[in-house]
Design an enzyme around this catalytic site. Structure first.
Site, PDB file in Angstrom:
ATOM      1  N   ASN A 169      43.651  47.166  40.103  1.00 48.36           N
ATOM      2  CA  ASN A 169      45.119  47.227  40.077  1.00 48.36           C
ATOM      3  C   ASN A 169      45.770  46.136  39.227  1.00 48.36           C
ATOM      4  O   ASN A 169      46.834  46.340  38.651  1.00 48.36           O
ATOM      5  CB  ASN A 169      45.698  47.243  41.494  1.00 48.36           C
ATOM      6  CG  ASN A 169      45.257  46.068  42.339  1.00 48.36           C
ATOM      7  OD1 ASN A 169      44.317  45.351  41.990  1.00 48.36           O
ATOM      8  ND2 ASN A 169      45.920  45.856  43.459  1.00 48.36           N
ATOM      9  N   GLY A 246      37.761  45.793  47.626  1.00 45.76           N
ATOM     10  CA  GLY A 246      37.678  46.442  48.923  1.00 45.76           C
ATOM     11  C   GLY A 246      36.946  45.619  49.965  1.00 45.76           C
ATOM     12  O   GLY A 246      36.036  44.846  49.653  1.00 45.76           O
ATOM     13  N   THR A 249      33.057  46.264  50.292  1.00 40.55           N
ATOM     14  CA  THR A 249      32.315  45.639  49.201  1.00 40.55           C
ATOM     15  C   THR A 249      32.257  44.133  49.381  1.00 40.55           C
ATOM     16  O   THR A 249      31.211  43.505  49.170  1.00 40.55           O
ATOM     17  CB  THR A 249      32.969  45.977  47.844  1.00 40.55           C
ATOM     18  OG1 THR A 249      33.046  47.400  47.706  1.00 40.55           O
ATOM     19  CG2 THR A 249      32.160  45.401  46.695  1.00 40.55           C
ATOM     20  N   GLU A 265      39.486  38.046  48.314  1.00 39.58           N
ATOM     21  CA  GLU A 265      40.725  38.656  48.817  1.00 39.58           C
ATOM     22  C   GLU A 265      40.448  40.141  48.916  1.00 39.58           C
ATOM     23  O   GLU A 265      40.171  40.798  47.913  1.00 39.58           O
ATOM     24  CB  GLU A 265      41.881  38.350  47.867  1.00 39.58           C
ATOM     25  CG  GLU A 265      43.227  38.705  48.459  1.00 39.58           C
ATOM     26  CD  GLU A 265      43.716  40.071  48.007  1.00 39.58           C
ATOM     27  OE1 GLU A 265      43.671  40.993  48.855  1.00 39.58           O
ATOM     28  OE2 GLU A 265      44.110  40.219  46.855  1.00 39.58           O
ATOM     29  N   CYS A 299      47.614  44.873  47.159  1.00 42.01           N
ATOM     30  CA  CYS A 299      47.180  44.307  48.435  1.00 42.01           C
ATOM     31  C   CYS A 299      48.356  43.689  49.185  1.00 42.01           C
ATOM     32  O   CYS A 299      48.364  43.656  50.415  1.00 42.01           O
ATOM     33  CB  CYS A 299      46.101  43.249  48.195  1.00 42.01           C
ATOM     34  SG  CYS A 299      44.584  43.918  47.497  1.00 42.01           S
ATOM     35  N   THR A 300      49.335  43.197  48.447  1.00 34.58           N
ATOM     36  CA  THR A 300      50.501  42.562  49.068  1.00 34.58           C
ATOM     37  C   THR A 300      51.666  43.529  49.242  1.00 34.58           C
ATOM     38  O   THR A 300      52.794  43.109  49.477  1.00 34.58           O
ATOM     39  CB  THR A 300      50.966  41.356  48.236  1.00 34.58           C
ATOM     40  OG1 THR A 300      51.218  41.777  46.894  1.00 34.58           O
ATOM     41  CG2 THR A 300      49.938  40.252  48.243  1.00 34.58           C
TER      42      THR A 300
END
Length: 497
Positions: A169, A246, A249, A265, A299-300
């Site tokens: 991303n 992920g 992973t 993260e 993610c945020t």
């Protein structure tokens, strides 16, 4: 066009090369990996499928180059980062073009990502000088039983070879956020780009090449995870792994990596608590920004809205009005909502929506999907028995859970396996601090949507959201170790008077 102009060196016919020993090369495997355009769902680029022997060469070259780089004066390391930052910004258009084509990022956002990455390198250069130029001096006599006959000098030294693994991303920015701190601290870097985002990463790596970094110091290997993934993360020549991606992973890497520092993260289910005294216009604006920018693939991103029942109707009305103004379409047209990264992702998102609707949630917009393009939906009256209440969609759908008490919202936030960020909207400073203290997340934003930046702020998650702390300052410190030199002198005999 990707690979043209100053980047023509990285392209061999229609296949992008990998980078080792300061050169762009073809893999001896003779195999390639297709990079799909999420908008067309057709192959757009091809990258090399590197072998384990080629990985070995990258790591061997990195180890040799790192020894010399660690002895390079700090100001020269900083100068190199500044040069790279300038080149990266100059070449923002072709790098951004790759982001549009392989991760379906709107052009305006793609350009911002590249410029932000250049700014991150410049800041890293200056912060590195500040942090790494300082040592520490200790004497022995404060500790009981000791005389003043030992002097300790401690300083920060590099770890060695850093394995950097960014996600699809933000492939450029999150690669640079790992590479910059590693390099200023005197480390070498082996970059393993994501498949979707690989070509953007390779273009970015070429800006380091153009900036004149020593041969072997930076490598970029593309390949199938089954062939080189575990091989890289378990390689004895790797001294630290910085991974964003992920949860499954990340956990697998942590089990295999052994006793080396990890910086990870791994995602989030960021909760947004809206109190009855909140500025609802501000809250709605941030819910749209936080929940739907880059189609929710962050993610945020705001992943669940926890709204007090007494203001929920008003809030939902405002969010829906703003949602209706979002443009939906292709990234080349700078639309707000663009296709998600893959058909697999789109299918997963569709499953979450159908589960919520089947169990009684209210969809304020009709479900609509064309290929990987999903129209944004606000899903209201979500209950804890629905998957969308807990699972991370990574798409343009947002659940609203109506709560009677603040404690309900805090409980929902803390009951989730993810704990990256959260946010609170209230006009009461006292309430904001008390609720923030009770929410178990790495960062809590007050009256703003969650976000990673500014990039020098600490950035970390709890529980399944990761280990270690990021942000420029924390990353530099994490990619160093302390070395102490103790000088011993004969004990002095002191006389009084």
């Amino acid at each position: 066009m990707a690979g043209k102009g100053v980047f023509k060196e990285i392209l061999d016919g229609d296949v992008f090369k990998y980078y080792v020993d300061g050169e762009w090369r073809r893999s001896c495997s003779g195999q390639f990996i297709n990079v799909q355009n999420p908008s067309t769902r057709k192959p757009m680029f091809r990258v090399q499928a590197c072998t384990q022997d080629e990985v070995n060469r990258c790591i061997d070259s990195a180890k040799a180059a790192q020894k010399i780089w660690a002895r390079t004066p700090l100001w020269k390391r900083a100068e190199a980062l500044h040069r790279c930052a300038a080149i990266m910004k100059e070449q923002k258009a072709p790098i951004a073009d790759c982001l549009v084509k392989e991760v379906a990022k709107a052009l305006k956002d793609a350009v911002v990502e590249v410029v932000r990455s250049g700014d991150l390198l410049s800041y890293t250069a200056e912060e590195g000088i500040r942090i790494l130029s300082e040592g520490k001096f200790l004497v022995s006599d404060p500790f009981p039983g000791n005389e003043r006959n030992k002097y300790c000098l401690s300083s920060k030294i590099p770890l060695g070879v850093i394995l950097a693994i960014p996600p699809f991303n933000y492939p450029v920015n999150l690669a640079v956020s790992k590479m910059g701190p590693a390099l200023i601290a005197g480390n070498a870097v082996v970059l393993k780009p994501p498949t979707q985002g690989a070509v953007s990463c390779l273009h970015m790596v070429h800006t380091f090449h153009l900036a004149g970094f020593p041969k072997g110091l930076i490598s970029a290997v593309t390949g199938k995870g089954a062939d080189i993934g575990d091989f890289l993360t378990m390689h004895p020549g790797i001294n630290c792994i910085s991974f964003t991606g992920g949860c499954e992973t990340g956990i697998a890497i942590s089990k295999k990596a052994g006793m080396i520092p990890l910086q990870m993260e791994l995602g989030g289910k960021d909760s947004c608590i809206i109190l009855e005294d909140a500025d609802l216009e501000l809250a709605a604006t941030n819910i749209i920004k936080g929940g739907f920018s880059y189609s929710g693939q962050r993610c945020t991103a705001v992943k669940v809205v926890l709204a007090m029942e007494c203001i929920a109707d008003q809030l939902v009305c405002k969010v829906n009005a703003k949602l209706a103004k979002l443009t939906i379409g292709m990234p080349e047209d700078d639309c707000d909502i663009t296709p998600v990264i893959s058909e697999t992702s789109a299918n997963f998102i569709e499953g979450l929506v159908h589960d919520a609707r089947h169990k009684g949630a209210r969809l304020h917009q009709e479900w609509r999907r064309e290929g990987n393009l999903i129209w944004p939906i606000l899903i209201d009256h979500v209950r804890p028995d629905m998957r969308i209440a807990w699972e991370e969609p990574f798409g343009p759908i947002l659940p609203v859970i109506r709560i009677k008490t603040v404690e309900e919202g805090i409980h929902h936030c803390n009951a989730n396996n993810f704990a990256l960020q959260g946010c609170i909207f209230t006009r009461s400073f006292d309430k904001a601090i008390m609720i923030s203290d009770a929410m178990e997340s790495g960062t809590i934003q007050i009256n703003s949507a969650p976000g990673r930046g500014p990039d020098h702020f600490p950035f970390q998650g709890l529980r399944d959201s990761g280990v270690g702390s990021q942000g420029i300052t924390n990353s530099i410190n994490m990619m160093c170790k302390i070395k102490s030199t103790v000088m011993n002198f004969p004990a002095a005999t002191y006389t009084m008077g």
